[in-house]
Design an enzyme around this catalytic site. Structure first.
Site, PDB file in Angstrom:
ATOM      1  N   SER A  77      54.890  42.098  21.501  1.00  0.00           N
ATOM      2  CA  SER A  77      55.146  40.910  22.317  1.00  0.00           C
ATOM      3  C   SER A  77      55.355  39.660  21.486  1.00  0.00           C
ATOM      4  O   SER A  77      54.758  39.508  20.416  1.00  0.00           O
ATOM      5  CB  SER A  77      53.954  40.662  23.256  1.00  0.00           C
ATOM      6  OG  SER A  77      53.726  41.777  24.074  1.00  0.00           O
TER       7      SER A  77
ATOM      8  N   HIS B 290      49.311  40.522  29.877  1.00  0.00           N
ATOM      9  CA  HIS B 290      48.866  41.846  29.431  1.00  0.00           C
ATOM     10  C   HIS B 290      47.358  42.017  29.585  1.00  0.00           C
ATOM     11  O   HIS B 290      46.875  43.112  29.885  1.00  0.00           O
ATOM     12  CB  HIS B 290      49.303  42.096  27.981  1.00  0.00           C
ATOM     13  CG  HIS B 290      50.772  42.310  27.833  1.00  0.00           C
ATOM     14  ND1 HIS B 290      51.416  43.423  28.308  1.00  0.00           N
ATOM     15  CD2 HIS B 290      51.747  41.528  27.294  1.00  0.00           C
ATOM     16  CE1 HIS B 290      52.720  43.338  28.044  1.00  0.00           C
ATOM     17  NE2 HIS B 290      52.946  42.190  27.430  1.00  0.00           N
TER      18      HIS B 290
END
Lengths: 464, 464, 464, 464
Positions: free
Chosen positions: D300, D394
């Site tokens: 990410s 997340h």
């Protein structure tokens, strides 16, 4: 009226043949001629389809004899080829090319044009079916028709080569059109209703077809497979078992793929090998889905056995006391059980399927029928190859005649065909290619010990 | 190392050819031989693909010469055929059949087997492309290679006959794979980005392809159509007009179907008529969708005109004062405008496309370039047919050379090819079949009054 | 054993309800709580499905009463809302929002989570069907269950709103799964075999369904349409006409779209308007396909008429000589034809469908049955709306009661239901919206002159 | 002119709102009212779409305040509910039901009708996007608008619940329309051309989307996955690696699934959890395809880190000599390497990305940037949750902050965002559910030892 019609249509025949075939290009102009208009091919199709079955043989006779090869031209060009032998290779090749062109029947060009219009390929498949039928029924057996047959076969073989076929798995979500056709074409174990066909495409079953771009929506060959823990010895557990209709497949219970029905749907494609290729493709497909699956076998009917046996019994009765079919023991047993004369009684009971109602009789007959059937499959021949067509099909594919199964199909149909027996032709993948070649060349049948033993017993019993 | 490799691969060639081709069946056993295992065909494919471009000609030479027709056998069987002339028809036919079998090159059987494995047909198409390339580049011009070329062509013609092709309309919802290939293959008016291609499948546009079952996902020919109120005389209004990207089609504004791009994608299918059939199918498709649509025309590029003209100017310059290209008036006009010598200046300006920047020059050159181009299209020939390949294609299809359009493609590409002119080949549906036949037989070009007048002007001006 | 099982499952109920429902978030934490794991919803589904039909009412009672709205909390928050009236709007809105949250039954959150897992929506549809059944059978009529019913209905209404439905045309190429379900769900004119269903999706027929993303492969409502030259007055010409099975539709012969069967398949979606929307979408679809099509009508059964009439006859017989059903003339005619007492005979003959065998009787009864049936449809009410459910459905949709048809369905089924009569509800597109509103508000039925006249005749005859 | 237009449209607003909303049914008649004609909803849609962005806030304000909840009615019914407390449960429930009905904003009924027309759901999604934008920009922050926002959110949450979403794998054969949208929506690592997107759907890559029946062809969330031998620490090896474009996937080399991009496409669905569900569904899908795959992780971006750091440096510079960012050693190193004042130089070099050109500098900065970034991700909070939105996403899903990667994205974009660092959030499947709950409740971040150590180093260095 019929006469008039027939004359008129014969006149039409000439007309239509002349019109479509006379304009075919010569060798010189073959590249410079535009194809005839599609309408011409469509007209030909329509005309032929409008013909009565009884009128078609005459039409095909005319087509194949008057519009085939020009023999005079062939002879001339053959002479040219021979003359060219001492000249340079270029001249030789050119002479050969002209001869080749001339050896091509003129109707082949027409058939090629037909193949290009919509529905044309399907038309040629149907035309081929007519030709086969006429040849078989002797209504139209001429060397020219046989030539036409050969030409059509080679054309269809090219178009239906495997590269042009699509493998399709049929499921309950497949188009209804397709499933209905499959139901209707299923010749081996008839489909009775929606549930029947649903079962055959449900869990632990696979159904595959070959389709062809030129005949969309039309299954050409259909293969039904059951996924089993072991190779099945009974068909009812496959086609009448509905308990698992909604179950989820357990991959660990799939050890054997049993091909329990394979049907061709197009009579016109007889002689074009499709079934063989379908089995091979499906094996590959199944191996992809179940990497550990390694037993492949058919569970096949034995059409013709009962009839063959009845013939044998008949002969036996006529020829008197010699005792080739039953051992003395068996003979006495049967006479005791039935209270009648063994062969006569057997003949009667086998032709009515009544014998299965008597448990004792079933037991008494089993050894004899098993060895007789093994012999029928293994020993009876046609032109040196197995007489039984199903056996011949699988043996050509390279399968092994593996196991004969008692009471494998106790439906009336199964009893009438083969006293309820069925046979497994097993595909040992690493051997099929070699087996196939050997069988085709030497006609030698690859069989398991079980089969060989039964055959031996038969030979001993019948003192062959 | 290279030498070694090359030797080794040549050795491999022999090996692989011998192995795959020696086992081919004789006439007698041809029905009884199982096909070679697929692995053999796959090995052949892999071997050929692994060959360097430079090694392939030798391989193809060997294949075509050593594994073609057995000339000795042909000669013998030709003698048989001649001998059979006086015998019954059955004997004649059989002798011919044997001869025919023997005239079939042995490699044809191999190619047939290859066509049956996955990817096999695509392989043969690519192989054919190699053969064409080698023949064209003279790297490998031998009678045997030409024979191989002919064999491949006839095989591909059968497999790519229209009955086996599927017409597919391409839209923005079609698979990306397909649209990307279409973008990439588009040779006529290059596609630059997503919007470009989206435009070509959007409202007032149609894009059709032929696909083939043996080459899934691969467009074989691509036809782009614009739906217009009248037949277009300018390509930019078609490929650069984005205003209507989200509009809804108004059926009443669709009077003309303009084929503005047609591309073949497979060099190996050169000579197999696909474009012609695609246009015909699309016309039928469009008539189904727009029952009142009745104008069909291409808007076509004129590749080669500028080059041809530059050659002419060169010649002219060398040959001196005669004045065939421009009229005296035009000649003077141009000298006045450019201040240079007319032909030299033209040559320079045309080869750089600079002339279009001067409005006066554009005006001055229009009549001359129009009549010259009309002549180029109508009068310049190759073996009697139109020299310009696009013209030849549409004329063979039966179209009429209908209208020459000034400043129809002012892109650099269009200017370089044909001084910005484009031409419409119009399809008068009721005449195409007759036109096509006439053109192929007599080489006579069907043209409109506009074209004929321009040609006459050219002839007068150039004193031909 | 049963007792034990039941106890244990009740214990499970508590456990499962407590576990899944106790962890629901408060107003404050509602945005910060992760959804419960899917396994929890799946467990709930599995548990409920494992319950016996007889155990479900108790479970639903518990769910709806113990896990519904917290009344104490509602009362408190209601007080807050009242207190907030004089404060700023922001405070008011917040108090209302809290109250709204509290008024949401806790089980609604659970049902929402269930809707999110695979198969969850279908489960809720089936759960709703149970609730409806229990309410109808009075096995479980409690205010809480009615609340649960209402909650489920509003949830399903949202999920099955038209924007989420897909219109699908069903053809013979549709998945077999779909066609089999349609065959099986067809309640109006039962499907007997493959040919029957093939007919209903063949030429001059259309079959449309609504499907929903959350229930793939499941048709929710099915509408069968016949395309006719005029509005049909007979059902057999639609469902038993096979002559046109292979014909090609002639667009010029399509003037009327006749909706001859509409079936809902999900009992749980009762009350969710789908049929109405399906008809509207289909009308739009058909107008797109046939721009000139402008007659839309149902051909509908009249379930309940025969029963209603038999009741009337019974009453009549009991109440004596008054003569409301038949005119004197008719009365005498019938006594003459049958040789029995008119009402008794009619009762007997109508309940056995025997009257249709006598042509004279059929003729004699026609006027009476027609006006009685018109009255039944137009005059008999339930809560002010049409008593006949089919009539009520079409009238709510805005259709006009247009034509009563004699001998329109002479199958045993049709005779038993409505003495063989059927009715057309016609959709005049420009009026349906206004009609629908008027009917719903004023309960006034829009009817044609034919119907009105028959009703008048009935009123005169029966002296109402 | 603008004024006039605006007035007129405000007039239209009143008119259209009054017309569509005044006719809404009362509690009593709610079941008996036909839905308004579709044209009414379509008119509303069209009107709103025709409004200028600047006019919309006023319209939404009016809609939400004048056509929301009737507060007086709520107060009355709230009083009723309180009065009913002592009465039977049936009365209580009914009072609550009325109150619930009254608490439903009137515009909700309108929005519901809109959802039912074609394109209606998409319209509401876009409307919601407007509301979010206006709330964010404070152009239109009123309690009523917030209420409208909440109502829309709850409606969209129901319609976009997972049961109604379809998972679709995107491949190179997917519709071009879809792939083009995915390319265009890809926000994380921009797609530059056909090859780029082809790579992302090619071998060793997966691309999945959720679609919804009401918005056909529109991907709602897109997840890109790379299949790797181990969890990637660098993005260029994923998005710029083209070597394997034509390779065949080797299942044995697939040990880790790396989610390297997840994008929402509909601003209006912000707050409706789709990404979370998509990741879970994809994990299940991949486990089905690769049974042995057991490492799942994101790779990410860390948007905002560089900016945060620059802010910190600025502060530092202002606040003087205290030394929280760099250790003394680091400070001196940097001054030595750059020859300038450490913080000023860093500020300059970081804002221009110039620091990466100096290998020495890169080496010198690594420890500091790593621990600073770890702190940024782990220690910086917004309302107690992680400040960084990607981290928060997340962590809410239950992932673990697993590994910070140096020089993981050295593109200008990556450097500007986070000095080239990226982070893996790892999904340990057995823990995600528990992690998610804990994070949401306690805001405690689950992190690996690497992250925790870096944070400790930061805390030591900065003397926190």
């Amino acid at each position: 009226r019929l006469f008039f019609y027939s004359t008129s249509s014969v006149k039409n025949m000439d007309e239509i043949l002349t019109r479509t075939l006379d304009s075919l290009p010569s060798y010189e102009t073959r590249e410079k001629s535009p194809p005839p208009p599609e309408s011409s091919s469509l007209e030909f199709i329509q005309f032929y389809r409008s013909l009565d079955k009884s009128q078609r043989p005459a039409f095909l006779a005319k087509l194949s004899s008057d519009f085939g090869v020009d023999h005079k031209c062939v002879a001339e060009l053959a002479a040219n080829v021979m003359d060219s032998q001492k000249r340079d290779i270029s001249t030789v090749l050119q002479a050969e090319d002209r001869l080749r062109y001339c050896l091509t029947p003129r109707y082949k060009v027409l058939l090629n044009h037909i193949s290009r219009v919509e529905g044309g390929v399907k038309f040629l498949v149907d035309l081929k079916a007519d030709v086969i039928e006429f040849l078989a029924s002797k209504t139209n057996d001429s060397p020219h028709i046989r030539d036409l047959n050969g030409t059509l076969k080679s054309m269809l073989s090219e178009w239906f080569s495997v590269g042009l076929l699509s493998l399709e798995r049929v499921t309950w979500k497949s188009p209804c059109e397709l499933l209905q056709k499959i139901s209707q074409y299923e010749a081996v174990h008839p489909v009775r209703n929606w549930t029947d066909i649903k079962r055959r495409v449900g869990p632990y079953r696979r159904c595959y077809v070959f389709t062809h771009g030129a005949m969309p929506g039309e299954p050409l060959v259909v293969l039904h497979v059951a996924l089993k823990e072991e190779i099945s010895d009974n068909i009812q557990t496959i086609v009448r078992e509905f308990s698992s209709l909604d179950s989820v497949e357990d991959i660990n219970r799939v050890n054997a793929a049993v091909f329990y029905s394979i049907s061709s749907t197009q009579p016109g494609l007889q002689g074009v090998e499709l079934g063989n290729y379908l089995i091979k493709r499906v094996v590959r497909e199944l191996q992809g889905e179940f990497p550990h699956l390694n037993q492949f076998s058919s569970l096949s009917p034995i059409p013709g056995f009962t009839n063959w046996l009845l013939g044998l019994l008949n002969e036996q009765r006529k020829e008197g006391p010699s005792n080739r079919i039953l051992s003395d023991m068996e003979f006495m047993d049967i006479e005791e059980i039935t209270g009648g004369r063994a062969y006569e009684t057997m003949q009667k009971l086998l032709s009515t399927n009544e014998w299965v109602s008597s448990e004792r009789l079933v037991k008494a007959l089993e050894p004899a029928l098993m060895r007789l059937c093994a012999w029928y499959l293994y020993g009876e021949k046609h032109r040196g190859y197995a007489l039984n067509p199903v056996a011949n099909f699988h043996l050509q594919n390279g399968a092994t005649m593996w196991r004969l199964n008692w009471q494998a199909d106790t439906s009336p149909r199964g009893l009438s065909a083969s006293c309820g027996m069925m046979v497994n032709y097993r595909y040992f993948l690493q051997d099929t290619s070699a087996n196939s070649g050997r069988y085709l060349r030497t006609k030698e049948i690859e069989a398991s010990d079980q089969i060989r033993n039964l055959v031996l017993q038969f030979q001993k019993a019948s003192k062959l």
